[in-house]
Scaffold this motif. Structure first.
Motif, PDB file in Angstrom:
ATOM      1  N   VAL A  45       0.840  -1.049  -0.158  1.00 57.23           N
ATOM      2  CA  VAL A  45       0.178  -0.013   0.038  1.00 57.23           C
ATOM      3  C   VAL A  45       0.761   1.221  -0.028  1.00 57.23           C
ATOM      4  O   VAL A  45       0.418   2.011  -0.758  1.00 57.23           O
ATOM      5  CB  VAL A  45      -0.893   0.105   1.149  1.00 57.23           C
ATOM      6  N   PRO A  46       1.938   1.545   0.944  1.00 53.56           N
ATOM      7  CA  PRO A  46       2.666   2.324   0.745  1.00 53.56           C
ATOM      8  C   PRO A  46       3.290   2.706  -0.368  1.00 53.56           C
ATOM      9  O   PRO A  46       3.365   4.063  -1.064  1.00 53.56           O
ATOM     10  CB  PRO A  46       3.998   2.639   1.740  1.00 53.56           C
ATOM     11  N   PHE A  47       3.563   1.726  -1.226  1.00 54.47           N
ATOM     12  CA  PHE A  47       4.367   1.770  -2.533  1.00 54.47           C
ATOM     13  C   PHE A  47       3.516   2.390  -3.606  1.00 54.47           C
ATOM     14  O   PHE A  47       3.892   3.316  -4.366  1.00 54.47           O
ATOM     15  CB  PHE A  47       5.120   0.538  -2.744  1.00 54.47           C
ATOM     16  N   THR A  48       2.289   1.718  -3.550  1.00 58.39           N
ATOM     17  CA  THR A  48       1.417   1.923  -4.765  1.00 58.39           C
ATOM     18  C   THR A  48       0.634   3.389  -4.594  1.00 58.39           C
ATOM     19  O   THR A  48       0.405   3.834  -5.317  1.00 58.39           O
ATOM     20  CB  THR A  48       0.213   0.672  -4.758  1.00 58.39           C
ATOM     21  N   LEU A 114      10.192   5.467   5.365  1.00 58.33           N
ATOM     22  CA  LEU A 114      11.375   5.548   4.668  1.00 58.33           C
ATOM     23  C   LEU A 114      11.131   5.888   3.202  1.00 58.33           C
ATOM     24  O   LEU A 114      12.210   6.611   2.474  1.00 58.33           O
ATOM     25  CB  LEU A 114      11.898   4.047   4.578  1.00 58.33           C
ATOM     26  N   ILE A 115      10.056   5.761   2.735  1.00 57.56           N
ATOM     27  CA  ILE A 115       9.464   6.098   1.408  1.00 57.56           C
ATOM     28  C   ILE A 115       9.628   7.780   1.193  1.00 57.56           C
ATOM     29  O   ILE A 115      10.343   8.415   0.388  1.00 57.56           O
ATOM     30  CB  ILE A 115       8.383   5.736   0.727  1.00 57.56           C
ATOM     31  N   ASP A 116       9.046   8.445   2.414  1.00 58.57           N
ATOM     32  CA  ASP A 116       9.026   9.713   2.308  1.00 58.57           C
ATOM     33  C   ASP A 116      10.437  10.344   2.307  1.00 58.57           C
ATOM     34  O   ASP A 116      10.784  11.505   1.665  1.00 58.57           O
ATOM     35  CB  ASP A 116       8.487  10.367   3.586  1.00 58.57           C
ATOM     36  N   ARG A 117      11.477   9.845   2.701  1.00 62.26           N
ATOM     37  CA  ARG A 117      12.964  10.071   2.988  1.00 62.26           C
ATOM     38  C   ARG A 117      13.803   9.551   1.564  1.00 62.26           C
ATOM     39  O   ARG A 117      14.884   9.475   1.672  1.00 62.26           O
ATOM     40  CB  ARG A 117      13.481   9.727   4.144  1.00 62.26           C
ATOM     41  N   ILE A 120      13.931   3.700  -0.743  1.00 63.30           N
ATOM     42  CA  ILE A 120      13.171   2.831  -1.447  1.00 63.30           C
ATOM     43  C   ILE A 120      13.563   1.322  -0.874  1.00 63.30           C
ATOM     44  O   ILE A 120      12.969   0.583  -0.681  1.00 63.30           O
ATOM     45  CB  ILE A 120      13.014   3.049  -2.680  1.00 63.30           C
ATOM     46  N   VAL A 121      14.879   1.004  -1.036  1.00 68.68           N
ATOM     47  CA  VAL A 121      15.501  -0.120  -0.965  1.00 68.68           C
ATOM     48  C   VAL A 121      15.472  -0.568   0.628  1.00 68.68           C
ATOM     49  O   VAL A 121      14.824  -1.982   0.805  1.00 68.68           O
ATOM     50  CB  VAL A 121      16.863  -0.299  -1.217  1.00 68.68           C
ATOM     51  N   ALA A 127       9.366  -4.325   4.139  1.00 68.03           N
ATOM     52  CA  ALA A 127       8.050  -5.021   3.558  1.00 68.03           C
ATOM     53  C   ALA A 127       8.193  -6.379   3.473  1.00 68.03           C
ATOM     54  O   ALA A 127       7.380  -7.172   4.160  1.00 68.03           O
ATOM     55  CB  ALA A 127       7.584  -4.489   2.441  1.00 68.03           C
ATOM     56  N   ALA A 128       9.501  -6.756   3.096  1.00 69.82           N
ATOM     57  CA  ALA A 128       9.886  -8.528   3.021  1.00 69.82           C
ATOM     58  C   ALA A 128       9.956  -8.723   4.413  1.00 69.82           C
ATOM     59  O   ALA A 128       9.397 -10.124   4.615  1.00 69.82           O
ATOM     60  CB  ALA A 128      11.091  -8.622   2.274  1.00 69.82           C
TER      61      ALA A 128
END
Length: 156
Positions: A45-48, A114-117, A120-121, A127-128
């Motif tokens: 969800v956060p990625f999409t 993390l995505i906001d900063r 991504i990796v 998530a994994a």
């Protein structure tokens, strides 16, 4: 009823029946795979929402559909319907259910952070790891249900 409680043969038969019932709660290979897919959808969800502009609802519907199909399939395979258990009953499974909620919330919040900063990796790794933790927690929950059945609980 009092006679059966004092009869060792009846008690042994009851113990064997409980054990057989508990043994039927072993998940098939596709159940844990489906649980992993469902949680992968949840943790996507956060990625999409950030990169694809997809709202939470299509993913929520997909995850709910997978969850319902898994529940239906598990009921068909085992012959035992295990509905949603709240955090209060039974007390033996409470820590696992709390862990499932905590891992889900912590993973989604951490992914957003993390995505906001731009990490991504790191968000993918979170998530994994969260998917692995949720599958392990699901296995622990099923193990708890088997133990509860063997002990004579689960009648409701």
């Amino acid at each position: 009823m009092g006679d059966a409680a004092r009869d060792p043969a009846a008690l042994e038969l009851l113990r064997v029946q409980r054990s057989r019932l508990a043994d039927r709660m072993r998940p098939p290979w596709w159940y844990l795979t489906g649980i992993a897919i469902m949680y992968a959808l949840v943790f996507a969800v956060p990625f999409t929402s950030r990169y694809l502009g997809v709202s939470i609802w299509p993913i929520f519907v997909a995850a709910l559909t997978v969850a319902c199909l898994l529940q239906w399939g598990m009921t068909r395979v085992t012959g035992i319907k295990v509905g949603f258990r709240n955090l209060r009953y039974p007390p033996a499974g409470r820590p696992v259910r709390i862990a499932i909620v905590v891992v889900s919330v912590a993973a989604i919040v951490t992914e957003h952070f993390l995505i906001d900063r731009g990490l991504i990796v790191a968000a993918i790794v979170v998530a994994a790891l969260a998917v692995v933790a949720e599958v392990a927690a699901t296995q622990a929950a099923l193990r708890g249900i088997r133990q509860e059945l063997r002990a004579g609980g689960g009648a409701a």
